[in-house]
Design an enzyme around this catalytic site. Structure first.
Site, PDB file in Angstrom:
ATOM      1  CB  CYS D  11      63.402  54.884  22.879  1.00  7.65           C
ATOM      2  SG  CYS D  11      62.911  56.210  21.846  1.00  7.65           S
ATOM      3  N   GLY D  37      66.750  57.902  27.448  1.00  8.27           N
ATOM      4  CA  GLY D  37      65.792  58.884  26.972  1.00  8.27           C
ATOM      5  C   GLY D  37      65.296  59.767  28.099  1.00  8.27           C
ATOM      6  CG  ASN D 112      65.539  51.523  21.156  1.00 12.15           C
ATOM      7  OD1 ASN D 112      65.847  52.618  20.701  1.00 12.15           O
ATOM      8  ND2 ASN D 112      66.412  50.713  21.739  1.00 12.15           N
ATOM      9  N   GLY D 113      64.519  52.409  17.950  1.00 11.30           N
ATOM     10  CA  GLY D 113      65.155  52.150  16.659  1.00 11.30           C
ATOM     11  C   GLY D 113      64.671  53.096  15.598  1.00 11.30           C
ATOM     12  CE1 TYR D 258      78.425  58.482  26.277  1.00 12.38           C
ATOM     13  CE2 TYR D 258      76.555  58.326  24.804  1.00 12.38           C
ATOM     14  CZ  TYR D 258      77.241  58.995  25.798  1.00 12.38           C
ATOM     15  OH  TYR D 258      76.750  60.154  26.312  1.00 12.38           O
TER      16      TYR D 258
END
Lengths: 479, 479, 479, 479
Positions: D11, D37, D112-113, D258
């Protein structure tokens, strides 16, 4: 050059004869030629007795459904076409290959390029009662083929003779694929403007606009098809012939500079290497420019920037990044809107450019819109100086050989000098590659002759018929 | 008869000349003609100088987007077409009207019907070099029109002469609309098999396959267009003419029995009234059947049941109901599946039929599938007896004049006697209307002649050319 | 009454326990209940261990894909729901059945009706920390169920006790389906306002809003579920119970008059028969009106017209026809637009009505728009007189029990007298059925009590909580 | 690493308070966060009084229609969320931001997470009667927030206190955005695993997962939000606070390696520069490898290859090209199919690699599939040697902090030694960056602490609760 701000290629071709997975390989090959056309795609396969077709609008993966693909199996011969993205008004009926059914046998056609005498041919055919349902040159060729007589109606030899006679009637830049139930004939115009390659996969011959299609299907790249050449593939084998012996090779320069995929090869040289050399040659012209880093405009100009860096000794950095997720967005036009659109696509890397003197390499400038935003964005990100280097000469003239330039008036170099363009885009300097240096590069890679009409205005094929005043009328009519 | 189990009409036509809302009225009129074709729809409008077209697949509301409709405004002339629902294999390119652009002027065509000599005409044209992109008779007519010479190329009179010459070449059942930028010509074949009506809206002339289109747009119904008639409408007015004087009226009986909307009128008589009379006539043939109630199969047979009830004195009840929400469903085929499909569409009203002797009136039996399920469902709901009355004669023969009967072998009456059919559908009795009684009804409403080929095999237009052995080959080829 | 101009039912329910084709049968049953809701549809199936759900927007055939349906197989228990069509602003999250997953076991809920104390319950729950993601009463019930304690947490008996306790907290009109992995509980409110039927298919129990669902799947109709009843079906069998003994049956009159499908039965009587009787009763009130024919507004008023015809001896004719192809059209609003919309849907049969005195039977008048156009259209088609008969009393009051009347101010009879309405719609006379006569009809069919609040304002369930001023605020907030 | 063969970020977040174009800017910013996302996207805007939401499945441009976007205007506050692409089974109801309406005020959440104690929190909440409709941690937080009491119910200070109390209950890696009608609170977990940035646009504060979002909208990048920080923005201004003082910064290493876009900055350093340094450090470890050219796997590893080239003096070339047109294709699985899929995506440039010793730089290896094909393709194109360099340590362990690794068993380095991997992918040598060298690079850029759990297994946040055996049960249940 940015794909939303520049030139548009008019199509990718692929064909294969006599392979058990013909239509599947064609689909894969077309995927690798997607950059040559995103508006529509189609495949026609042959069972040996009849032809079967499928086509649709949009990218390959949208254009053809699994059901459509399955309907083309397991026939051993297939041709495919990806069509360019023009603005609006497009119709499925213009998507190639065209498939004509008749009690005299089926016929499928697809082409890349543009006939300069298409309008006159259409009019003459219409006067004889012909009916056109599309605006495509392939339909013109189909009418000519159907009307041609003689040569032994039913024999393959007779058919080849008729195709030759018809090809002699059409003028312009073209790569044609002509498929009958039992043969595939491909032909390149006498100036060889558009690329066409011959390959082999598991013993079966195949043709493609670019060799990247061969890589995609694991085929062997045999050689480039020559100007005026006409090759016919049947179950009996391959027949190499020429429909004319009067040829004058003028391969499109823009294929090297911008259109072809970087891994595609011409005369066994990748466009990546050619672009690097164009960048090296440009470095020679920009010796006087002192800079800290050189940046290529992604993706098509990275190779030229690479060559520039090697030749100049100035370090190359990825100072501009491209958002991979591009699509239609709903941002309101107006206030800041165009600037936003570019900002959504290209981003400077601040800590790379900040405080540095930057050379930006672009492969060409068409309208100048993107260049202006790039200079502005790099300066906003802290670049001390921004010098623009273009790895091709000023693009000044429209193309009549199959490349779409949205509006001629929008070609900035046709109405402004390099200094005026530099001023408009806000760069500290602007340097183009000279026409001579460009040709030097091509010759060093064994080119037999390149078309440079968009730079010089020297059109190798007479364009008088293509710019008849009636053309505009017809365009306004929406034909 | 149920629409999923029977015959399919091949198209609805509408055209209007010289009305500020031409394309909008055409859209509304086509909506009222939707029952004549659900596979595709299109409109072509004329600005007076050029023609503009839009078409799409599916029901009218799916086929044409608001953007497409808007592109046809505000032009004052328009024709529209709704296309029949065939099974599979259909393509947008077959959706009418066809629009042909040429430097000699634009041309649009649409038709209802079928040319019996289309194949021979196509072959002859192909032999002369013509290319066909569709399987439609309208494309054949377009080729003939484009090849016709003489009569004063540029004048309206010359054009009318050429159209006449072309119409004399085609044989079959047809209603044609031929639109040029400055004229609309409509023509009916010399047997007048398909219906075509003339109307007027706010002073502008309009034509339609059925008068329900006039009702929908608030137009006045002027009269039925006659066999062999050819009418040309321009800004100068209307020109009544005949392309031939040798006529033999044979209006399609099935238009009365099944196809036309019940409120559509022929010679000022609604099909509703005609169907009631057919039902009355049937009652006469079923005097010997004693029953408590009479039920019509909704919706098309309610009128016949009504007439039957009036004539027989047996009370009519809504003993069968139809689910209005019909669409593709995902029910697994196989075990009980077909029975379920009918059950989802037609339901008996138990407390109406329970314990009663029921006469069910259907307007025709094609395959017998629905009839069998109706009898079974009514008996399951408690009906003591179920007698089937059909308000038309046994349907035995295929139609070559524009009606699609899925598979000839599937016409039950072509291979079984009424008694065998009765046995197969499980009814206690089965009575058809006789051919003579059917004609008596039509004559009483002023019919000048009816085609009864599907009942009698007496084809008024020679069908020899239409049943050439090659036809099957071509059909297999997918032409 | 026309579905585009009137009342909207709020949902159809179906459930089946222990059948190998549970989800497929549910799909078929829901198709027959499509008239009770076209906005969305969903199915939840139970494997016995877990629940699995699928839902979507639109008609059943659009809402659920084949893949979704397949994901619900082959589980032996299923419930389904069709949701009503409200205007705009709808969201998938409101489509039922709701499926709640928890480590304490899965729970699915669906309902038809409206809780009058829903707002107060929501507020109390929110004050305790509950979070609502939809505006549905089913979510309220889910929260109450999850918070309820005692009765033996894990046992079926405990669960039933908790459901009973929760049902006693909610007030209003409701039919609930409450599914756990191993049980299906259905319950009807203490006034029995909404219909709920019990059936059996191949030995498995099923429930449905209407018996037409049983007909569709070939199930047996056992009986009507009673006010206050609560039935629990498990693999062990069926448990008949009541959550309350204080009941006061007030079945919604509008189900008989308009909502239910004509073949659906209540107390073994089809609504078709009830409507015919309402028509007969209306004939009694219109004895003074002299006319040549009687016409029912299709489809829902044909039965009443039939009864009227039988009782009055005036011949019934199909003088109005309905276009079966209805969908969104793109006609520009404004000038004539609304009139066009009705014209596209309803057409008079000219030669039936011309020169005749006509009685038109409609089952109810909500806004009067359609009535006005019917009168106008019939007169334009030549009717000498048009008398309007309504087979129900004047509809004056909003419903708080699950029926959506677009805007209360739009109910014409709430602000105008019959004579004023007659004047507005342009009829020569207007006659409503009296409340007493309506009840007489119901009683004759064994009704145990009918709600007539929309006619009389006598609300059997206290609506004070439902019309709190805050309601409007919340509605404006879009909750 | 290739996006189809590796890790998936979970996300991207963006929020802005008090800007007249809030929702439009959010849309643009989300477009730049699309790489975080692609499964779904949503925006919630606040009018100051109420919240309004829109969300959909797929890429941003598919997920939100123009109508939806317009419905969020002209409200001055907005938050947006892009959701990761998981395989199958996804539902609209899981797309964030979540919007909860209540009489106590609206609430929107996005994160997010991953919370490591989410399951235990859910169970406890369910035991108290809470109902969950999604599997999202944001819904857990919403329940906790709604149940929290005290602190002055109605005041902003009370709300902040309650948020703090709730944040102390959740454990894991998270960046939360919590929006009420009059405030936006953002918070980062006490280990600061996920990135969250603070910016300013035209005087209005904004937050984003990455600074590329600020670049996209022309906002100023203020600073990185710190572990344990909680920031509340209202019309009165911005309030900087911490929900906890016990923090231990462990920013995710994979964001650098990345996930993050190369132009995004952390502590004012672009990931591009960090990746270059990782490449330089890798060059140090590969001094013994002699090669002619170094090639980066496009796109994410080009920067590392660049650094490697600079440090090693080995020339970098674009020897691998990526097809920009990637989408679902219909190629039959089986024989050669997987190899084809990679071939359609990555192509070697023959005349660059032929006859050369090649070092290929990839940023990480997850399953090894792509690496194997790259080595094979380069060797087929003529590379004499292919040495693989990975600019990160061997990835061995699953992530519990918000990164999706398809199947743990598929992580090649968790079951094979580097030598075994080298053998499997067919490279002449394989060298990973060491963990120490990686940390050295991060420290040189001012990192305060990095999570390296996927390389070392040292999880900074206790994961015991996240790997309860019940987890698998629940996952199988599809919760």
């Amino acid at each position: 050059m940015d794909e939303f701000d520049g030139l548009k290629e008019e199509c990718g071709l692929f064909g294969i004869w006599g392979h058990p997975e013909a239509s599947e390989l064609t689909y894969i090959a077309m995927h690798s030629l997607q950059h040559r056309g995103q508006q529509g795609a189609g495949i026609v396969s042959s069972s040996g007795d009849y032809l079967f077709g499928a086509r649709g609008m949009g990218l390959l993966t949208e254009a053809l459904s699994k059901e459509q693909l399955d309907s083309l199996k397991p026939f051993p011969h297939a041709i495919g076409h990806t069509r360019y993205a023009s603005s609006g008004g497009s119709e499925l009926s213009n998507v190639q290959p065209f498939l004509f059914k008749s009690h005299k046998g089926d016929l499928a056609l697809a082409h890349n390029g543009n006939l300069v005498n298409a309008l006159n041919l259409r009019r003459a055919l219409e006067d004889e009662g012909a009916i056109f349902q599309t605006t495509s040159d392939s339909e013109v060729l189909a009418h000519l083929l159907r009307r041609e007589r003689g040569g032994g109606e039913e024999s393959l030899e007779g058919r080849k003779k008729r195709i030759k006679k018809v090809l002699k009637q059409v003028k312009g830049a073209f790569a044609f694929m002509i498929m009958h139930q039992d043969s595939l004939t491909v032909a390149l115009d006498d100036h060889g403007v558009r690329p066409l390659m011959l390959g082999r996969k598991d013993g079966s011959y195949c043709v493609a606009s670019e060799t990247c299609a061969f890589t995609a299907i694991g085929a062997e790249y045999i050689r480039d098809i020559e100007a005026g050449e006409m090759i016919t593939i049947t179950d009996e084998g391959i027949d190499f012939d020429h429909y004319t012996d009067v040829t004058s090779p003028h391969m499109c320069s823009m294929e090297y500079i911008y259109f072809a995929r970087a891994d595609s090869e011409f005369r066994r040289t990748s466009t990546y290497r050619i672009r690097k050399e164009l960048g090296r040659a440009l470095a020679d012209e920009m010796r006087q420019v002192d800079a800290d880093i050189v940046i290529g405009v992604p993706d098509s100009s990275l190779a030229a920037a690479h060559g520039f860096s090697e030749a100049s000794g100035i370090r190359q950095e990825q100072g501009l990044l491209k958002n991979r997720y591009v699509g239609r967005t709903f941002i309101t036009p107006g206030q800041e809107a165009r600037e936003r659109a570019v900002r959504m696509k290209l981003s400077p890397v601040r800590d790379i450019v900040e405080g540095r003197r930057v050379i930006v390499i672009d492969d060409s400038i068409v309208r100048g819109t993107t260049s202006r935003f790039i200079v502005k964005a790099l300066k906003k990100a802290g670049a001390k100086e921004v010098h623009m280097g273009v790895s091709s000469p000023p693009l000044k003239n429209p193309c009549y050989y199959g490349i779409d330039v949205s509006t001629h008036a929008e070609i900035i170099a046709s109405r402004k000098s390099p200094e005026e363009i530099r001023d408009e885009i806000g760069a500290d300097s602007l340097t183009y590659l000279s026409v001579d240096k460009m040709h030097d590069v091509y010759h060093s890679f064994g080119s037999k002759g390149q078309c440079d009409a968009c730079f010089t205005g020297n059109y190798p094929i007479d364009i008088e018929e293509a710019i008849l005043p009636q053309e505009k009328d017809l365009k306004q009519k929406g034909v």
